[in-house]
Design an enzyme around this catalytic site. Structure first.
Site, PDB file in Angstrom:
ATOM      1  N   ARG A  40     -36.588  24.854 -55.628  1.00  0.00           N
ATOM      2  CA  ARG A  40     -36.783  26.211 -55.127  1.00  0.00           C
ATOM      3  C   ARG A  40     -37.579  26.115 -53.843  1.00  0.00           C
ATOM      4  O   ARG A  40     -38.592  25.406 -53.792  1.00  0.00           O
ATOM      5  CB  ARG A  40     -37.548  27.054 -56.141  1.00  0.00           C
ATOM      6  CG  ARG A  40     -37.769  28.475 -55.638  1.00  0.00           C
ATOM      7  CD  ARG A  40     -38.469  29.328 -56.650  1.00  0.00           C
ATOM      8  NE  ARG A  40     -39.870  28.972 -56.778  1.00  0.00           N
ATOM      9  CZ  ARG A  40     -40.694  29.526 -57.653  1.00  0.00           C
ATOM     10  NH1 ARG A  40     -40.240  30.430 -58.507  1.00  0.00           N
ATOM     11  NH2 ARG A  40     -41.958  29.174 -57.719  1.00  0.00           N
ATOM     12  N   ASP A  96     -41.801  37.205 -62.683  1.00  0.00           N
ATOM     13  CA  ASP A  96     -41.865  38.247 -61.661  1.00  0.00           C
ATOM     14  C   ASP A  96     -40.953  39.417 -62.009  1.00  0.00           C
ATOM     15  O   ASP A  96     -41.325  40.569 -61.827  1.00  0.00           O
ATOM     16  CB  ASP A  96     -41.493  37.664 -60.285  1.00  0.00           C
ATOM     17  CG  ASP A  96     -42.691  37.000 -59.631  1.00  0.00           C
ATOM     18  OD1 ASP A  96     -43.777  37.621 -59.627  1.00  0.00           O
ATOM     19  OD2 ASP A  96     -42.565  35.860 -59.158  1.00  0.00           O
ATOM     20  N   ARG A 124     -40.796  23.777 -58.427  1.00  0.00           N
ATOM     21  CA  ARG A 124     -41.586  24.693 -57.585  1.00  0.00           C
ATOM     22  C   ARG A 124     -42.136  23.894 -56.415  1.00  0.00           C
ATOM     23  O   ARG A 124     -43.186  23.254 -56.516  1.00  0.00           O
ATOM     24  CB  ARG A 124     -42.740  25.295 -58.384  1.00  0.00           C
ATOM     25  CG  ARG A 124     -42.322  26.279 -59.476  1.00  0.00           C
ATOM     26  CD  ARG A 124     -43.567  26.838 -60.160  1.00  0.00           C
ATOM     27  NE  ARG A 124     -43.321  28.021 -60.951  1.00  0.00           N
ATOM     28  CZ  ARG A 124     -43.183  28.030 -62.278  1.00  0.00           C
ATOM     29  NH1 ARG A 124     -43.257  26.912 -62.962  1.00  0.00           N
ATOM     30  NH2 ARG A 124     -42.973  29.162 -62.925  1.00  0.00           N
ATOM     31  N   HIS A 129     -53.817  27.746 -59.507  1.00  0.00           N
ATOM     32  CA  HIS A 129     -53.182  26.440 -59.255  1.00  0.00           C
ATOM     33  C   HIS A 129     -53.663  25.383 -60.223  1.00  0.00           C
ATOM     34  O   HIS A 129     -52.916  24.536 -60.672  1.00  0.00           O
ATOM     35  CB  HIS A 129     -53.450  26.004 -57.826  1.00  0.00           C
ATOM     36  CG  HIS A 129     -53.193  27.097 -56.864  1.00  0.00           C
ATOM     37  ND1 HIS A 129     -53.956  27.330 -55.769  1.00  0.00           N
ATOM     38  CD2 HIS A 129     -52.259  28.057 -56.892  1.00  0.00           C
ATOM     39  CE1 HIS A 129     -53.510  28.385 -55.149  1.00  0.00           C
ATOM     40  NE2 HIS A 129     -52.486  28.858 -55.807  1.00  0.00           N
ATOM     41  N   GLU A 154     -35.546  37.904 -59.328  1.00  0.00           N
ATOM     42  CA  GLU A 154     -36.872  38.285 -59.826  1.00  0.00           C
ATOM     43  C   GLU A 154     -37.339  39.597 -59.218  1.00  0.00           C
ATOM     44  O   GLU A 154     -38.405  40.097 -59.544  1.00  0.00           O
ATOM     45  CB  GLU A 154     -37.907  37.163 -59.633  1.00  0.00           C
ATOM     46  CG  GLU A 154     -37.886  36.455 -58.318  1.00  0.00           C
ATOM     47  CD  GLU A 154     -38.794  35.220 -58.284  1.00  0.00           C
ATOM     48  OE1 GLU A 154     -39.506  34.936 -59.252  1.00  0.00           O
ATOM     49  OE2 GLU A 154     -38.773  34.543 -57.239  1.00  0.00           O
ATOM     50  N   CYS A 172     -35.523  30.751 -65.831  1.00  0.00           N
ATOM     51  CA  CYS A 172     -36.552  29.711 -65.702  1.00  0.00           C
ATOM     52  C   CYS A 172     -37.968  30.249 -65.775  1.00  0.00           C
ATOM     53  O   CYS A 172     -38.914  29.549 -65.463  1.00  0.00           O
ATOM     54  CB  CYS A 172     -36.360  28.938 -64.395  1.00  0.00           C
ATOM     55  SG  CYS A 172     -36.491  29.974 -62.931  1.00  0.00           S
TER      56      CYS A 172
HETATM   57  C1  PEP Z   1     -40.770  33.601 -62.264  1.00  0.00           C
HETATM   58  O1  PEP Z   1     -41.222  34.509 -61.554  1.00  0.00           O
HETATM   59  O2  PEP Z   1     -40.361  33.778 -63.427  1.00  0.00           O
HETATM   60  C2  PEP Z   1     -40.725  32.227 -61.756  1.00  0.00           C
HETATM   61  C3  PEP Z   1     -40.114  31.264 -62.397  1.00  0.00           C
HETATM   62  O3  PEP Z   1     -41.390  31.999 -60.607  1.00  0.00           O
HETATM   63  P1  PEP Z   1     -42.966  31.788 -60.515  1.00  0.00           P
HETATM   64  O4  PEP Z   1     -43.521  31.823 -61.904  1.00  0.00           O
HETATM   65  O5  PEP Z   1     -43.167  30.494 -59.842  1.00  0.00           O
HETATM   66  O6  PEP Z   1     -43.374  32.964 -59.692  1.00  0.00           O
HETATM   67 MG    MG Z   2     -41.523  34.124 -59.466  1.00  0.00          MG
END
Ligand code: PEP
Ligand code: MG
Length: 788
Positions: free
Chosen positions: A545, A668, A509, A402, A644, A715
């Site tokens: 999201r 992901d 996010r 974080h 994802e 993204c």
């Molecule tokens: C991803 O998985 O590409 C994504 C944008 O989500 P996060 O990085 O927040 O898991």
């Molecule tokens: Mg993700």
């Protein structure tokens, strides 16, 4: 710190907690409690040591006097102090009883002999027959062969061993447990003197590699790009204990009691304040934490330390030291986490004892600063004055930590996993952070500083070039308009919308604001937050999201049971559908906040259409609810899903009928496509997003979206590399979202690109049996003047 607090209670569920409470908290307590009634306390000894420490004479003279006092008081023929010097060497600094000529001559490596063993294990050693111990290392110059018994304790500071204090007797003496305690207490007071810089310079103290005075280059992991230089400020959640020896023990017992009761009160408030009572686990967590705070063993050990002559805060510090010393030796990750929890409790108690003033060294930063920490929470980073922060170096930390996310939002270069950085750096050292290459330079030489300054200047020039593109559209040479958005998560990110000239927020996010709070925000708080985001975005679109917690995204106030494989575990939409109250509240807050405006939202980690349907149904429910209450609904509502989890790509027809848009979460998605942990640095170069496998996968999804007329964006971090973004545009993407610092480079690339020849070139790539097509794409860019 609170993170650990949350994990603690899960031990109750698996039954390990009792054992640990016993082992870690009560260890040693019973014996000392029993003996307390019969033995005198070392208060007088402590007071004398303190007086000598504060008295006249050189540090060496005072140390000589102190060993004599200790030897007399403890009825020992020998008392010696060893100080740890550069290169993990323990040097005899003062002795009563051994040959005076051995002082500053006798040296032992950490781990060598009994003294080295004490330092190595950070634990006392109590031997009636030391001579015959297999580790005994005979040093003829000391004349110690006539002493049979030995009792030694580590001199600890901040959880690290900085020396050893030992007594010896001619006879086979069994030192009582209480005597060990006494020597530990004296060692704690002595630590102030040893660490004070009078005996050996601070620079020399404890360099793990013996090179503290030399420039050092440490390799770590890139957590945020950029370059920064400044002086080291070491982030320590510990408090500065100034008063060690008590004048009035009764008063100190009283102070401890009232601090403990204040801490209990604060924990009770936390228990009451949590609105997650229905969730079960969070309540367990806090209650177990509370239970440990009441543990008689833990508190008795602190009382014991006060009785031995320490102030209340020094007593807490002593117990804290014991914990940290043990922590350094514990390899079991479960026990390690529990010790973190105890450390956290000690810090809390210290806060109640010393008060707020000691809690905020952050406010007096010396100009330009590189912050160095073992690890820290995102909220702790936000406590520091951002205008002074030039870089962050962490001993731990991963790209998705974080604090790394927050640092990225603040555009602070970050290097993580810099091994032993805390023992190699001293506050005030000049430090340079190269976030692009994951390097940290400590006490760099002039030449290096010069080169670094040039790099920083070059970066500023590029920044200026990007700034000049701010108001120009992201359009290719052959007229393709690319929607170029930014990823955001905190209100601080909103400034970048204006600053970069991005088209909108392509990924908000929502878990990030949850992560930096100390408790779960209620609907009103969430609604206010989303409203502010929409206000600050003005007329630019924002894509929210819903909560993606779980896995590595830990909420400090949310129970996180330990999972074998958290990224594939109970996270994101899986939690939201299992605990629908959470998602309902969040959607209600978003719908309320967007009254009369456009609302765009999407769900994370959807693996099957049925999950999307279930989540979408909750949106409709909440929409009806808002209408029923006479509140204005959003002007428009678009609901989409992230792609994802690869399984979703095999349900495209059904999915496309239901969604207003889709967005690829490449971080992901690729880890699941390649079965390759996104947080494991050993795998970070193993697979390439610019591979035929990935490009073919994306093209299949894109083709179906195009046929159905459903917009598809991307993204994840892939879009943040201009060459990769070029390939995405060649594939057919017209909507990408990147972290704010990448808008400039990406727009520069877009405005120098012609899509048609690129798409033609890429046609030949999809079926190549290659690990990567990166070099070909790079050659294309260079041949065609694309600024990557
Ligand atoms: C991803 O998985 O590409 C994504 C944008 O989500 P996060 O990085 O927040 O898991
Ligand atoms: Mg993700």
């Amino acid at each position: 710190m609170q993170r650990h607090l949350l994990r603690l209670p899960s031990c109750r569920a698996n039954g390990k907690c009792d054992r640990i409470g016993h082992d870690l908290l009560i260890q040693g307590t019973r014996a000392t409690m029993a003996q307390r009634q019969t033995s005198p306390t070392p208060r007088r000894l402590l007071a004398r040591v303190r007086d000598v420490m504060a008295g006249a004479g050189t540090a060496q003279e005072r140390l000589n006097e102190i060993v004599a006092i200790i030897a007399t008081d403890m009825v020992a023929e020998v008392c010696s102090i060893y100080v740890q010097r550069a290169g993990e060497v323990l040097e005899l600094f003062a002795t009563q009883g051994l040959k005076p000529t051995a002082v500053h001559q006798t040296r032992l490596r950490v781990g060598e002999g009994l003294i080295g063993h004490i330092a190595d294990h950070a634990r006392p050693l109590n031997l009636a027959d030391a001579q015959n111990h297999p580790l005994f290392a005979f040093r003829p110059e000391t004349g110690e062969e006539i002493y049979q018994s030995l009792m030694g304790v580590p001199i600890l500071r901040g959880g690290r061993v900085i020396g050893v204090l030992a007594v010896q007797n001619r006879t086979r003496r069994n030192y009582a447990e209480e005597e060990v305690e006494t020597l530990q207490t004296v060692a704690m007071v002595l630590a102030e003197m040893v660490a004070g810089g009078e005996l050996i310079s601070r620079d020399e103290m404890l360099p793990a590699d013996g090179n503290a005075l030399l420039p050092l280059r440490l390799e770590g992991v890139r957590l945020n790009s950029g370059h920064g230089m400044g002086v080291a400020v070491v982030h320590k959640p510990h408090h500065n204990v100034r008063h060690l020896v008590a004048e009035n023990p009764d008063h100190e017992h009283e102070r401890l009691r009232s601090a403990v009761s204040e801490m209990h009160g604060a924990l009770d408030d936390m228990l009451k304040a949590t609105d997650l009572a229905d969730g079960g686990e969070p309540r367990d967590i806090l209650e177990t934490y509370r239970m440990i705070a009441e543990d008689a063993g833990w508190l008795a050990r602190m009382d014991e330390a006060i009785s031995s002559g320490l102030t209340a805060e020094a007593a807490v510090q002593k117990v804290h030291n014991d914990i940290r010393a043990r922590m350094s030796k514990v390899t079991d990750p479960y026990l390690h986490e529990r010790l973190h929890d105890l450390e956290d409790l000690a810090n809390r108690l210290q806060h109640h004892l010393i008060g707020g003033e000691e809690m905020a060294p952050q406010n007096n930063l010396p100009g330009e600063v590189i912050l160095v920490a073992r690890t820290m929470g995102p909220a702790q980073l936000l406590d520091y004055d951002r205008t002074s922060l030039r870089g962050l170096v962490l001993e731990e930390g991963s790209p998705t930590a974080h604090v790394a996310i927050v640092a990225r939002a603040l555009d602070i270069p970050v290097v993580g996993q810099a091994r032993n950085v805390l023992s190699r750096i001293e506050p005030g050292d000049p430090v340079m952070v190269d976030g692009d290459n994951g390097l940290v330079y400590i006490r760099p030489g002039e030449e290096l500083v010069h080169g670094f300054q040039e790099t920083i200047a070059a970066r500023h020039r590029s920044k200026a070039a990007y700034a000049s593109l701010r108001d120009l559209p992201a359009v290719t040479l052959d007229g393709e308009r690319i929607e170029l958005n930014i990823n955001a998560g905190l209100l601080v990110d909103m400034q970048y919308l204006e600053e970069t000239g991005a088209d909108g927020i392509g990924l908000y996010r929502t878990e990030v604001p949850f992560m930096v709070r100390s408790q779960f925000p209620d609907v009103e708080a969430q609604s206010a937050l989303y409203g502010t985001v929409l206000d600050q975005a003005k007329d630019k679109p924002v894509l929210f999201r819903t909560l993606d917690v779980g896995g590595d995204k830990v909420l400090p106030y949310w129970s996180q049971s330990v999972e074998e494989n958290p990224t594939m575990g109970w996270r994101a939409i899986r939690i939201a559908l299992d605990r629908p109250a959470l998602l309902r509240q969040q959607l209600r807050a978003m719908i309320q906040a967007a009254g009369g405006r456009d609302l765009r939202l999407m769900f994370p980690m959807i693996a099957e259409v049925a999950e999307f349907d279930a989540a979408r149904a909750i949106v409709d429910l909440e929409l009806d609810r808002v209408r029923d209450r006479g509140l204005p609904p959003p002007k428009t509502l678009s609901v989409g899903s992230m792609i994802e989890v690869p399984s979703l790509a095999f349900q495209m027809p059904a999915l496309l009928e239901r969604v207003d848009f889709l967005s690829i979460g490449s971080n992901d998605l690729f880890q699941f496509l390649f079965a390759s942990d996104r947080g494991n640095p050993r795998l970070s170069e193993r697979y390439d997003p610019l591979s035929p496998a990935v490009l073919s996968f994306l093209r299949t999804v894109l083709d179906q979206c195009r046929d159905a007329g459903v917009p598809l964006g991307l993204c994840g971090d892939m879009a943040a590399r201009p060459l990769d973004a070029m390939a995405l545009i060649g594939l057919g993407f017209r909507n990408i979202s990147v972290p704010p610092p990448f808008v400039g480079p990406t727009k520069m690339m877009i405005r120098s690109l012609s899509v048609k020849p690129l798409a033609q070139y890429m046609d030949a790539l999809y079926n190549l049996p290659r690990h990567s097509v990166r070099s070909g794409l790079r050659a294309f860019a260079l041949d065609h003047g694309v600024k990557i």
